[in-house]
Design a protein around this motif. Structure first.
Motif, PDB file in Angstrom:
ATOM      1  N   UNK A 133      -7.838  -6.894   0.508  1.00  0.00           N
ATOM      2  CA  UNK A 133      -8.956  -6.077   0.449  1.00  0.00           C
ATOM      3  C   UNK A 133      -8.416  -4.733   0.515  1.00  0.00           C
ATOM      4  N   UNK A 134      -7.521  -4.436   1.190  1.00  0.00           N
ATOM      5  CA  UNK A 134      -6.910  -2.885   0.901  1.00  0.00           C
ATOM      6  C   UNK A 134      -6.540  -2.597  -0.495  1.00  0.00           C
ATOM      7  N   UNK A 135      -5.624  -3.425  -1.092  1.00  0.00           N
ATOM      8  CA  UNK A 135      -5.372  -3.351  -2.462  1.00  0.00           C
ATOM      9  C   UNK A 135      -6.583  -3.228  -3.474  1.00  0.00           C
ATOM     10  N   UNK A 136      -7.733  -4.198  -3.283  1.00  0.00           N
ATOM     11  CA  UNK A 136      -8.894  -3.918  -4.026  1.00  0.00           C
ATOM     12  C   UNK A 136      -9.447  -2.609  -3.907  1.00  0.00           C
ATOM     13  N   UNK A 137      -9.490  -1.921  -2.615  1.00  0.00           N
ATOM     14  CA  UNK A 137     -10.366  -0.828  -2.428  1.00  0.00           C
ATOM     15  C   UNK A 137      -9.417   0.303  -3.201  1.00  0.00           C
ATOM     16  N   UNK A 138      -7.990   0.272  -2.737  1.00  0.00           N
ATOM     17  CA  UNK A 138      -7.124   1.142  -3.609  1.00  0.00           C
ATOM     18  C   UNK A 138      -7.338   1.618  -4.974  1.00  0.00           C
TER      19      UNK A 138
ATOM     20  N   UNK B  57     -11.744 -15.171  -6.530  1.00  0.00           N
ATOM     21  CA  UNK B  57     -11.343 -13.782  -7.118  1.00  0.00           C
ATOM     22  C   UNK B  57     -12.217 -13.318  -8.373  1.00  0.00           C
ATOM     23  N   UNK B  58     -12.762 -14.375  -9.122  1.00  0.00           N
ATOM     24  CA  UNK B  58     -13.630 -13.608  -9.968  1.00  0.00           C
ATOM     25  C   UNK B  58     -14.991 -12.905  -9.906  1.00  0.00           C
ATOM     26  N   UNK B  59     -15.227 -13.258  -8.499  1.00  0.00           N
ATOM     27  CA  UNK B  59     -16.449 -12.650  -8.013  1.00  0.00           C
ATOM     28  C   UNK B  59     -16.317 -11.292  -7.629  1.00  0.00           C
ATOM     29  N   UNK B  60     -14.976 -10.583  -7.749  1.00  0.00           N
ATOM     30  CA  UNK B  60     -14.836  -9.359  -7.368  1.00  0.00           C
ATOM     31  C   UNK B  60     -14.521  -8.529  -8.679  1.00  0.00           C
ATOM     32  N   UNK B  61     -14.931  -9.159  -9.967  1.00  0.00           N
ATOM     33  CA  UNK B  61     -14.729  -8.208 -11.206  1.00  0.00           C
ATOM     34  C   UNK B  61     -15.670  -7.278 -11.317  1.00  0.00           C
ATOM     35  N   UNK B  62     -15.291  -5.916 -11.605  1.00  0.00           N
ATOM     36  CA  UNK B  62     -16.189  -4.769 -11.728  1.00  0.00           C
ATOM     37  C   UNK B  62     -16.127  -4.028 -10.196  1.00  0.00           C
ATOM     38  N   UNK B  63     -15.505  -4.664  -9.417  1.00  0.00           N
ATOM     39  CA  UNK B  63     -15.705  -4.011  -7.887  1.00  0.00           C
ATOM     40  C   UNK B  63     -14.163  -3.879  -7.541  1.00  0.00           C
ATOM     41  N   UNK B  64     -13.307  -3.252  -8.338  1.00  0.00           N
ATOM     42  CA  UNK B  64     -12.013  -3.028  -8.024  1.00  0.00           C
ATOM     43  C   UNK B  64     -10.889  -4.131  -8.664  1.00  0.00           C
TER      44      UNK B  64
ATOM     45  N   UNK C 230       0.847  -1.134  -0.064  1.00  0.00           N
ATOM     46  CA  UNK C 230       0.066   0.085   0.049  1.00  0.00           C
ATOM     47  C   UNK C 230       0.958   1.249   0.090  1.00  0.00           C
ATOM     48  N   UNK C 231       2.016   1.159   0.600  1.00  0.00           N
ATOM     49  CA  UNK C 231       2.902   2.153   0.754  1.00  0.00           C
ATOM     50  C   UNK C 231       3.224   2.537  -0.835  1.00  0.00           C
ATOM     51  N   UNK C 232       3.496   1.596  -1.564  1.00  0.00           N
ATOM     52  CA  UNK C 232       3.925   2.022  -3.032  1.00  0.00           C
ATOM     53  C   UNK C 232       2.808   2.015  -4.008  1.00  0.00           C
ATOM     54  N   UNK C 233       1.673   1.716  -3.582  1.00  0.00           N
ATOM     55  CA  UNK C 233       0.378   1.753  -4.635  1.00  0.00           C
ATOM     56  C   UNK C 233       0.396   3.145  -5.515  1.00  0.00           C
ATOM     57  N   UNK C 234       0.359   4.285  -4.513  1.00  0.00           N
ATOM     58  CA  UNK C 234       0.178   5.574  -5.123  1.00  0.00           C
ATOM     59  C   UNK C 234       1.121   5.969  -6.248  1.00  0.00           C
TER      60      UNK C 234
ATOM     61  N   UNK D 214     -10.919   2.858  -5.574  1.00  0.00           N
ATOM     62  CA  UNK D 214     -10.961   4.203  -5.382  1.00  0.00           C
ATOM     63  C   UNK D 214     -10.505   5.191  -6.439  1.00  0.00           C
ATOM     64  N   UNK D 215      -9.140   4.495  -6.788  1.00  0.00           N
ATOM     65  CA  UNK D 215      -8.417   5.273  -7.842  1.00  0.00           C
ATOM     66  C   UNK D 215      -8.418   4.946  -9.441  1.00  0.00           C
ATOM     67  N   UNK D 216      -9.407   4.161  -9.569  1.00  0.00           N
ATOM     68  CA  UNK D 216      -9.628   3.730 -11.039  1.00  0.00           C
ATOM     69  C   UNK D 216      -8.685   3.135 -11.550  1.00  0.00           C
ATOM     70  N   UNK D 217      -7.712   2.296 -11.019  1.00  0.00           N
ATOM     71  CA  UNK D 217      -6.486   1.684 -11.441  1.00  0.00           C
ATOM     72  C   UNK D 217      -6.850   0.170 -11.778  1.00  0.00           C
ATOM     73  N   UNK D 218      -6.120  -0.374 -12.961  1.00  0.00           N
ATOM     74  CA  UNK D 218      -6.451  -1.807 -13.185  1.00  0.00           C
ATOM     75  C   UNK D 218      -5.821  -2.361 -12.073  1.00  0.00           C
ATOM     76  N   UNK D 219      -6.618  -3.539 -11.685  1.00  0.00           N
ATOM     77  CA  UNK D 219      -6.066  -4.675 -10.758  1.00  0.00           C
ATOM     78  C   UNK D 219      -6.338  -6.001 -11.067  1.00  0.00           C
ATOM     79  N   UNK D 220      -5.253  -6.609 -11.500  1.00  0.00           N
ATOM     80  CA  UNK D 220      -5.146  -7.911 -12.463  1.00  0.00           C
ATOM     81  C   UNK D 220      -4.708  -8.943 -11.337  1.00  0.00           C
ATOM     82  N   UNK D 221      -5.433  -9.993 -11.187  1.00  0.00           N
ATOM     83  CA  UNK D 221      -4.899 -10.929 -10.261  1.00  0.00           C
ATOM     84  C   UNK D 221      -4.644 -12.053 -10.778  1.00  0.00           C
ATOM     85  N   UNK D 222      -3.393 -12.748 -10.465  1.00  0.00           N
ATOM     86  CA  UNK D 222      -3.219 -14.263 -10.898  1.00  0.00           C
ATOM     87  C   UNK D 222      -3.207 -15.100  -9.871  1.00  0.00           C
ATOM     88  N   UNK D 223      -4.133 -15.958  -9.960  1.00  0.00           N
ATOM     89  CA  UNK D 223      -4.600 -16.777  -8.795  1.00  0.00           C
ATOM     90  C   UNK D 223      -4.654 -18.448  -8.782  1.00  0.00           C
TER      91      UNK D 223
END
Length: 282
Positions: free
Chosen positions: A218-223, A242-249, A196-200, A226-235
């Protein structure tokens, strides 16, 4: 009459998803579904031509035809945890004191309810046979293709995999490598430990499913949300969660259920999930 199968409903928070499963809102009563097999998979690897190696340990729980997975730090999962899971109901394991057990149980249940099929939104991608390094690089390409970024952008990589960093370098993308273990990359770059300290200062996030197991997802998803950034998960961990959160971070997921690419030299399959917006690989 023709019925239409729709992708599973998506959720806005990890706690919400847990509540829905506990209440039986997403499928059969979890109190009536029991884990038949519990096991750990441990490996150490150093790909030919690479100067560094790593270790993995993953808890696997089998529910009917499905296997749920959660990676743990090697040596931290007691044998008693595995024994406690055998014959236990999903509902009971969702309340287990150890987070990796809870995550693996949730993953097994959701894999059972919504397997990785096109009807559930998955886009299968064949993973060719090859050496451990060849398969690692093939997976890395499949994952990094989900990032829709121009050269020169910077990606926060949470859960350092050298093949992923290599693939980003090939595309002209910068990155900030982050892992709780710290250390250095194959190219002697410092690995930071506080995501989180580096995400900005990063344009997008590329994040391991292991973050479900250590509580940092959760903190990374929320970041990202909140900032409209792409979050790609390799799972590998939580590939059905994790597919349940598509469109919600979460903008895209490259899901890899057990058995993982590093267990076998033969062909395999990855399952990619896309929002249809940024990160949609075509």
């Amino acid at each position: 009459m023709t019925s239409t199968t729709r992708p599973p409903a998506r959720v806005t928070a990890y706690g919400t998803l847990l509540d829905q499963v506990r209440a039986g809102e997403l499928g059969p009563d979890p109190a009536a579904r029991r884990i038949s097999v519990a096991f750990t998979t441990r490996q150490a690897v150093r790909h030919d031509g690479r100067g560094t190696g790593y270790r993995n340990e993953v808890l696997g729980l089998r529910l009917a035809e499905a296997v749920g997975s959660c990676a743990v730090e090697p040596g931290t999962l007691p044998d008693s945890a595995v024994e406690e899971c055998v014959g236990a109901s999903v509902a009971r394991l969702l309340e287990h004191p150890m987070r990796p057990v809870r995550v693996a149980a949730l993953d097994a249940y959701l894999m059972h309810v919504t397997p990785h099929t096109p009807d559930n939104g998955a886009r299968p991608l064949p993973l060719p046979a090859g050496t451990s390094l060849e398969k690692s690089r093939a997976r890395a390409r499949a994952v990094t293709e989900l990032l829709d970024l121009p050269p020169g952008s910077t990606v926060l990589v949470v859960g350092v995999v050298n093949s992923l960093l290599e693939a980003l370098r090939t595309r002209g993308l910068g990155y900030v490598p982050c892992d709780l273990k710290g250390g250095v990359t194959e190219w002697d770059e410092t690995i930071v430990t506080d995501a989180l300290a580096e995400a900005g200062r990063c344009d997008a996030l590329l994040v391991s499913g292991m973050t479900l197991g250590n509580g940092t997802f959760e903190p990374l998803r929320e970041h990202a949300l909140r900032h409209g950034k792409q979050l790609v998960m390799f799972a590998q961990t939580g590939s059905a969660v994790l597919p349940r959160f598509l469109g919600h971070g979460v903008s895209a997921v490259c899901a890899e259920p057990y058995p993982f690419f590093w267990l076998d030299g033969g062909p395999g399959t990855l399952h990619r999930y896309l929002t249809g917006g940024p990160g949609d690989a075509r």
